[in-house]
Enzyme design. Structure first.
Site, PDB file in Angstrom:
ATOM      1  N   ASP A   1     -39.309  23.820  58.772  1.00 26.08           N
ATOM      2  CA  ASP A   1     -39.729  22.965  57.669  1.00 26.08           C
ATOM      3  C   ASP A   1     -38.981  21.643  57.694  1.00 26.08           C
ATOM      4  OD1 ASP A   1     -41.162  22.380  55.216  1.00 26.08           O
ATOM      5  OD2 ASP A   1     -39.244  22.630  54.179  1.00 26.08           O
TER       6      ASP A   1
ATOM      7  N   HIS B   1     -41.253  19.359  55.626  1.00 30.53           N
ATOM      8  CA  HIS B   1     -40.203  19.392  54.600  1.00 30.53           C
ATOM      9  C   HIS B   1     -40.817  19.561  53.208  1.00 30.53           C
ATOM     10  CE1 HIS B   1     -35.844  17.944  53.608  1.00 30.53           C
ATOM     11  NE2 HIS B   1     -36.228  18.957  52.833  1.00 30.53           N
TER      12      HIS B   1
END
Length: 312
Positions: free
Chosen positions: A251, A275
């Site tokens: 991520d 993210h």
């Protein structure tokens, strides 16, 4: 003259704020909402990067509290030495645990079960059957056993993992079992089928996942990173995934945002999300509760929660 509080959320959206402050909304835009020298409580804009986050701090000569809405504080910590003594830096413990833990589990399951390949098959109208690894009976190692690491284990519990091991900066005991210190990481890595990174980015963890770390992981193991991109040596990771020996679900990346053309995008066995660990509907209600609680405590001169550093 009353003091200013800068918030990245409009004050009228937060019930129960103390009325002794003047509230200024600033979400990282080019113009400041007021004179930074009058700000006593600075709510850092969310996900705007380190340059924006620290930009007003050099002028905040009266600031007493810096409140991030992130679990990590690495984006503002470098600015602390230039601040007056006694400024408290607080993180957002309690805001992101649910969302980040959900994503850690999502990335783990999606990667193991081959969901990206099924999506490509759907796009191509191809019926791609085949056996895939299950999370059941796997050994999982959580590196970074704070509140997010604990929340990740909460969500792993129903999945019948063979074992969950825990690593943190120092050893301790929990109701679920021991938390091992970082020094024991080399001994625990070879047994893990899945390694989940949820550690903060510090001097001790920057580049923690290097060639030596990755070489100790077993063949076919999965690395999941929901912490910070710089915890992982990107070049070393690429060396391992390009051979097919390891898989990864990230991520966060280094660099971030990941630029077009970067080899991580198309590395085999790689799943990337941009993210988004904390970017869910769970974020804003928890962020507002934290800001309200901190400001009520601050107005009453009571101890704040989540204090991670104080300037000297």
């Amino acid at each position: 003259m009353s003091a200013d509080v800068w918030l990245p959320v409009h004050a009228e959206e937060i019930d129960g704020l103390p009325d002794r402050f003047d509230y200024r909304f600033w979400d990282g835009g080019p113009e400041f909402p007021a004179d930074p020298a009058r700000c006593v409580f600075y709510g850092v804009p969310y996900m705007k990067g380190p340059e924006v986050s620290v930009r007003p701090l050099r002028e905040m000569t009266a600031v007493r509290v810096i409140q991030t809405l992130t679990a990590g504080i690495d984006h503002v910590q470098p600015a602390l030495p230039g601040l007056p003594p006694g400024v408290r830096l607080c993180n957002a413990r309690g805001v992101h645990e649910a969302s980040t833990a959900e994503l850690a589990l999502t990335l783990t399951l999606a990667s193991l079960r081959g969901i990206p390949d099924f999506i490509r098959g759907q796009d191509a109208e191809e019926w791609r059957q085949g056996f895939r690894p299950a999370l059941a009976d796997k050994s999982v190692l959580i590196v970074g056993y704070g509140s997010i690491g604990s929340a990740i284990e909460d969500r792993l519990t129903p999945f019948e993992c063979a074992r969950v091991a825990r690593i943190a900066r120092s050893a301790r005991t929990t109701p679920r079992g021991p938390v091992h210190p970082l020094t024991e990481l080399p001994a625990l890595l070879p047994d893990a089928d899945v390694v989940i990174l949820s550690t903060p980015l510090t001097d001790a963890t920057r580049g923690l996942v290097d060639g030596g770390f990755l070489s100790r992981m077993k063949d076919g193991a999965l690395l999941v990173n929901v912490s910070r991109g710089a915890v992982v040596d990107t070049k070393a990771l690429l060396t391992q995934v390009e051979t097919g020996r390891l898989r990864a679900a990230l991520d966060v990346t280094d660099p971030e945002p990941l630029p077009a053309g970067h080899p991580l995008w198309h590395a085999p066995g790689m799943l990337i999300t941009p993210h988004v660990g904390g970017l869910t509907s769970a974020f804003l209600p928890r962020a507002k509760r934290l800001l309200r609680e901190q400001l009520v405590r601050f107005a009453a001169d009571e101890p704040l929660v989540n204090v991670v550093a104080t300037t000297t």
